[in-house]
Each structure stands twice: as structure tokens, then as C-alpha cells.
Design a protein around this motif. Sequence first.
Motif, PDB file in Angstrom:
ATOM      1  N   TYR A 279       0.960  -1.084   0.236  1.00 45.89           N
ATOM      2  CA  TYR A 279      -0.046  -0.090  -0.044  1.00 45.89           C
ATOM      3  C   TYR A 279       0.813   1.250   0.121  1.00 45.89           C
ATOM      4  N   ALA A 280       1.883   1.253   0.576  1.00 45.47           N
ATOM      5  CA  ALA A 280       2.804   2.535   0.888  1.00 45.47           C
ATOM      6  C   ALA A 280       3.553   2.624  -0.192  1.00 45.47           C
ATOM      7  N   ASN A 281       4.092   1.521  -1.156  1.00 43.95           N
ATOM      8  CA  ASN A 281       4.772   1.737  -2.264  1.00 43.95           C
ATOM      9  C   ASN A 281       3.836   2.448  -3.181  1.00 43.95           C
ATOM     10  N   ALA A 282       2.502   1.900  -3.352  1.00 46.23           N
ATOM     11  CA  ALA A 282       1.665   2.596  -4.255  1.00 46.23           C
ATOM     12  C   ALA A 282       1.268   4.210  -4.086  1.00 46.23           C
ATOM     13  N   ALA A 283       1.378   4.520  -2.635  1.00 44.25           N
ATOM     14  CA  ALA A 283       1.304   5.823  -2.330  1.00 44.25           C
ATOM     15  C   ALA A 283       2.380   6.473  -2.841  1.00 44.25           C
ATOM     16  N   ALA A 284       3.688   6.022  -2.600  1.00 50.37           N
ATOM     17  CA  ALA A 284       4.728   6.626  -2.862  1.00 50.37           C
ATOM     18  C   ALA A 284       5.034   6.916  -4.299  1.00 50.37           C
ATOM     19  N   ALA A 285       4.539   5.748  -5.172  1.00 48.14           N
ATOM     20  CA  ALA A 285       4.800   5.703  -6.477  1.00 48.14           C
ATOM     21  C   ALA A 285       3.652   6.837  -7.191  1.00 48.14           C
ATOM     22  N   LEU A 286       2.495   7.110  -6.541  1.00 48.08           N
ATOM     23  CA  LEU A 286       1.601   7.861  -7.266  1.00 48.08           C
ATOM     24  C   LEU A 286       2.073   9.403  -6.771  1.00 48.08           C
ATOM     25  N   SER A 287       2.782   9.438  -5.661  1.00 49.45           N
ATOM     26  CA  SER A 287       3.277  10.991  -4.984  1.00 49.45           C
ATOM     27  C   SER A 287       4.372  11.453  -6.052  1.00 49.45           C
ATOM     28  N   VAL A 288       5.191  10.580  -6.680  1.00 43.31           N
ATOM     29  CA  VAL A 288       6.108  11.090  -7.577  1.00 43.31           C
ATOM     30  C   VAL A 288       5.787  11.458  -8.902  1.00 43.31           C
ATOM     31  N   THR A 289       4.531  11.163  -9.212  1.00 41.20           N
ATOM     32  CA  THR A 289       3.702  11.575 -10.440  1.00 41.20           C
ATOM     33  C   THR A 289       3.197  12.889 -10.377  1.00 41.20           C
ATOM     34  N   ARG A 290       3.155  13.406  -9.210  1.00 46.09           N
ATOM     35  CA  ARG A 290       2.859  14.872  -8.862  1.00 46.09           C
ATOM     36  C   ARG A 290       3.884  15.615  -8.572  1.00 46.09           C
ATOM     37  N   HIS A 291       3.846  17.069  -8.525  1.00 47.74           N
ATOM     38  CA  HIS A 291       4.629  18.134  -8.077  1.00 47.74           C
ATOM     39  C   HIS A 291       4.362  18.401  -6.667  1.00 47.74           C
ATOM     40  N   GLY A 292       5.388  18.520  -5.754  1.00 45.74           N
ATOM     41  CA  GLY A 292       5.276  19.096  -4.676  1.00 45.74           C
ATOM     42  C   GLY A 292       5.552  17.744  -3.652  1.00 45.74           C
ATOM     43  N   GLY A 293       6.064  17.985  -2.225  1.00 44.46           N
ATOM     44  CA  GLY A 293       6.400  16.972  -1.389  1.00 44.46           C
ATOM     45  C   GLY A 293       5.103  16.677  -0.939  1.00 44.46           C
ATOM     46  N   SER A 294       4.136  17.461  -0.686  1.00 40.21           N
ATOM     47  CA  SER A 294       2.815  17.071   0.037  1.00 40.21           C
ATOM     48  C   SER A 294       1.993  16.482  -0.935  1.00 40.21           C
ATOM     49  N   SER A 295       2.494  15.771  -1.899  1.00 42.64           N
ATOM     50  CA  SER A 295       1.527  15.264  -2.824  1.00 42.64           C
ATOM     51  C   SER A 295       0.796  13.798  -2.646  1.00 42.64           C
ATOM     52  N   ALA A 296       0.891  13.362  -1.460  1.00 39.86           N
ATOM     53  CA  ALA A 296       0.334  12.088  -1.071  1.00 39.86           C
ATOM     54  C   ALA A 296      -1.146  11.838  -1.655  1.00 39.86           C
ATOM     55  N   PRO A 297      -1.394  10.812  -2.194  1.00 41.85           N
ATOM     56  CA  PRO A 297      -2.722  10.300  -2.698  1.00 41.85           C
ATOM     57  C   PRO A 297      -3.735  10.031  -1.541  1.00 41.85           C
ATOM     58  N   THR A 298      -4.836   9.952  -1.889  1.00 39.98           N
ATOM     59  CA  THR A 298      -6.182   9.384  -1.090  1.00 39.98           C
ATOM     60  C   THR A 298      -6.041   7.736  -0.745  1.00 39.98           C
ATOM     61  N   ASP A 299      -6.871   7.424  -0.061  1.00 41.66           N
ATOM     62  CA  ASP A 299      -7.030   5.998   0.351  1.00 41.66           C
ATOM     63  C   ASP A 299      -7.711   5.388  -1.033  1.00 41.66           C
ATOM     64  N   THR A 300      -8.782   6.164  -1.587  1.00 41.80           N
ATOM     65  CA  THR A 300      -9.365   5.658  -2.862  1.00 41.80           C
ATOM     66  C   THR A 300      -8.559   5.442  -3.952  1.00 41.80           C
ATOM     67  N   GLN A 301      -7.587   6.676  -4.091  1.00 39.65           N
ATOM     68  CA  GLN A 301      -6.667   6.661  -5.212  1.00 39.65           C
ATOM     69  C   GLN A 301      -5.752   5.534  -5.017  1.00 39.65           C
ATOM     70  N   ILE A 302      -5.298   5.286  -3.888  1.00 38.85           N
ATOM     71  CA  ILE A 302      -4.255   4.057  -3.773  1.00 38.85           C
ATOM     72  C   ILE A 302      -4.871   2.805  -4.031  1.00 38.85           C
ATOM     73  N   ARG A 303      -6.173   2.568  -3.583  1.00 41.34           N
ATOM     74  CA  ARG A 303      -6.819   1.261  -3.931  1.00 41.34           C
ATOM     75  C   ARG A 303      -7.186   1.017  -5.221  1.00 41.34           C
ATOM     76  N   GLU A 304      -7.497   2.352  -5.827  1.00 40.26           N
ATOM     77  CA  GLU A 304      -7.759   2.130  -7.446  1.00 40.26           C
ATOM     78  C   GLU A 304      -6.516   1.743  -8.189  1.00 40.26           C
ATOM     79  N   PHE A 305      -5.364   2.390  -7.835  1.00 44.07           N
ATOM     80  CA  PHE A 305      -4.096   2.320  -8.424  1.00 44.07           C
ATOM     81  C   PHE A 305      -3.762   0.692  -8.256  1.00 44.07           C
ATOM     82  N   LEU A 306      -3.789   0.358  -7.123  1.00 41.52           N
ATOM     83  CA  LEU A 306      -3.463  -1.348  -6.845  1.00 41.52           C
ATOM     84  C   LEU A 306      -4.433  -2.026  -7.622  1.00 41.52           C
ATOM     85  N   ALA A 307      -5.601  -1.843  -7.632  1.00 44.95           N
ATOM     86  CA  ALA A 307      -6.574  -2.544  -8.572  1.00 44.95           C
ATOM     87  C   ALA A 307      -6.022  -2.612  -9.886  1.00 44.95           C
TER      88      ALA A 307
END
Length: 324
Positions: A279-307
Motif C-alpha cells: 500500500y505504501a509503495n503505491a502511495a509513494a509511486a503516485l506521489s512522484v507523478t505529482r509536483h510537490g512534497g505533500s502530494s500524497a494520494p487518498t486511500d481511494t486513489q491508492i486502492r484504485e491504483f493497486l486494482a
Amino acid sequence: MSGRLVHVGSAVVDYVYRIDALPAPGAERTASSYARVAGGGFNMMVAASRTGMKVVFGGRLGTGPDGDLLRSAFAAEGIETLTPPSPLMDSGNCVAMISSDAERTFVSWPGAESVLTPDMMMPVQIIPGDWIFTSGYTLSYPGSRDALADWIEALPADSPLVFDPTPVIAEIPRPILDRVLACTTWLSCNADEAAEIAGAGDAQTVAIRLLAQHCPKAQGVVIRAGARGCLVRLAEGGTRAIPGFAVNAIDTNGAGDTHIGAFISALSRSLSAYEAAGYANAAAALSVTRHGGSSAPTDTQIREFLALHDRPVTVRGEEQEATP
């Protein structure tokens, strides 16, 4: 979801410059963009908050323009500050230069977050179910390390402590570092930081050494490996390399913070350590596709990415010995 994340660390303001490449000594480059944003520990708190965890800040903010910016950012994310602001200092800041290959270089200036005292920390009361987090930055400051180490050693025995030594680990006096490691429930670090503590070796060997010789109370160790994912070693035995994700990275600033915040949030919802790491790997992967250090995704976005990547977090497999 049970408990809060009590972050006792450093939040600073990032002055972010985007450049094609770092200038050579004595040379100059013009940035393509500039931003002044909340950073430091704020990035990790945002990751936990956006994935559903209640987050409170037990460090210190300053009085001045940087402290004001941080207070506004905290309010926007629903993060409460438990301690009074410093009447004498503003919050610190960090100049972050992000190059075209998504890598970053930092220069920091400590502020109010670098001075903690026992009296200042009295309002930071731990209640059953809380998760506590601290980082190497706060332990590297001469004006905060002793008070924080004392406070950590006085934590309730059943309160889990997550520790990230950060790139400044070499600036932490070894006796202070050892005291905190002895209280750590989960250690999350990169390979260089792990080797600084436990000596050189492959990730699995170093993780085993960390648990056996340095973190006697820990449930496990996470060694992050960027885009390759991370390795999880459990104190009860078993190691698993949790693969990362291939994404088009545009900004790696805050990726480690996002990983840790998402990992704690997942653990607090009773996911296994391996599931939490995926789950954390997915969150970090999504964050690096966005500008800014506080670019963490939401739980829904992480679950959709994992699916999309056919990695649902509810699947448990057999343990395997591996390294990332």
C-alpha cells in the motif's frame, strides 16, 4: 480506524526551485518555477491524514511568516498542533532544488522545530491506540535531541513508535540514536541509513542485523528502495521484497515521507506488514507523478491504483526470503 498518529518531529517551509540541472560551482541557473510550501514532516502527516488517519502534531511551530504558513497548511489538512508556538523563533525552512531528472538537493535552516523542552512537550499526551512517529531531523538538533529521547523512553510500553532516521543520521550522536532505536517498534529507512546503523551488506542481511543488534523491541524493519519498492523483515521471522511500480516520476521530493505515512495508516487499520508495505509503495509511486512534497494520494486513489496493477491489499501470500 483506531488511534491517532502523533507526529513529534519537524515541520518546515520548503522553498522549491525547479531547474534543469544543478549549477556548477560558481555558476548560476534560472529556475523554471518557484514555490513556498509546507514541507518536512508535514509531507508524512499529509500521507497518513489523506488515507484516513487522525493526525496531531507534537513538535513545535514558530512565530512569523513561515510558522503562519505551516499553521494554515495544517488547518487545511485537519491536523491539530498540540504545543504552543515559540514566542522567539519562526519555523525553519529548506531550500529544495528539483532537477529535470526528478532528483532533489536540499539546504536547510533550523527554526523553532529545533528546540524542544520537557515543559513544551507536556501537552503531548499519549492515549491508548495512538501511534507515535519521530525522525532523525529532530534528534540531530542539539536543542531538541535530549528532551525528545527522554520523552520517548517514557512512552507507555504498548504505544508503537515508528522511527525514520532520515539522511541526517550521521549527525545524530550515537548514544541518542541507540536510545531511540531501543524503543522503536517499526524502523523505516533507506539502504544507506540502514548501513549507517548496522554496517554494510545486502538489504536482508542488514535488516536481520538491525533487529538482532539494534532494535530489540521492534516488530519489524522496512528498508525502502525507491522505485524498486521495499524490503520488510519481521522480528518473528520472514522477509519479503515488496515490488514497486514503474511510473513516470516528475518529483521525488517527499516520496519517503509519503511511504512512511501510508505504511503507518495501513498498519493502524490492521493490514499485515506486507500489505501495508505494498500500500505504501503505491502511495509513494503516485506521489512522484505529482509536483510537490505533500502530494500524497487518498486511500481511494491508492486502492484504485493497486486494482489497476492487480495488487489488491487484502491478498496474503506465503513468506519468501528475498531482497529488492
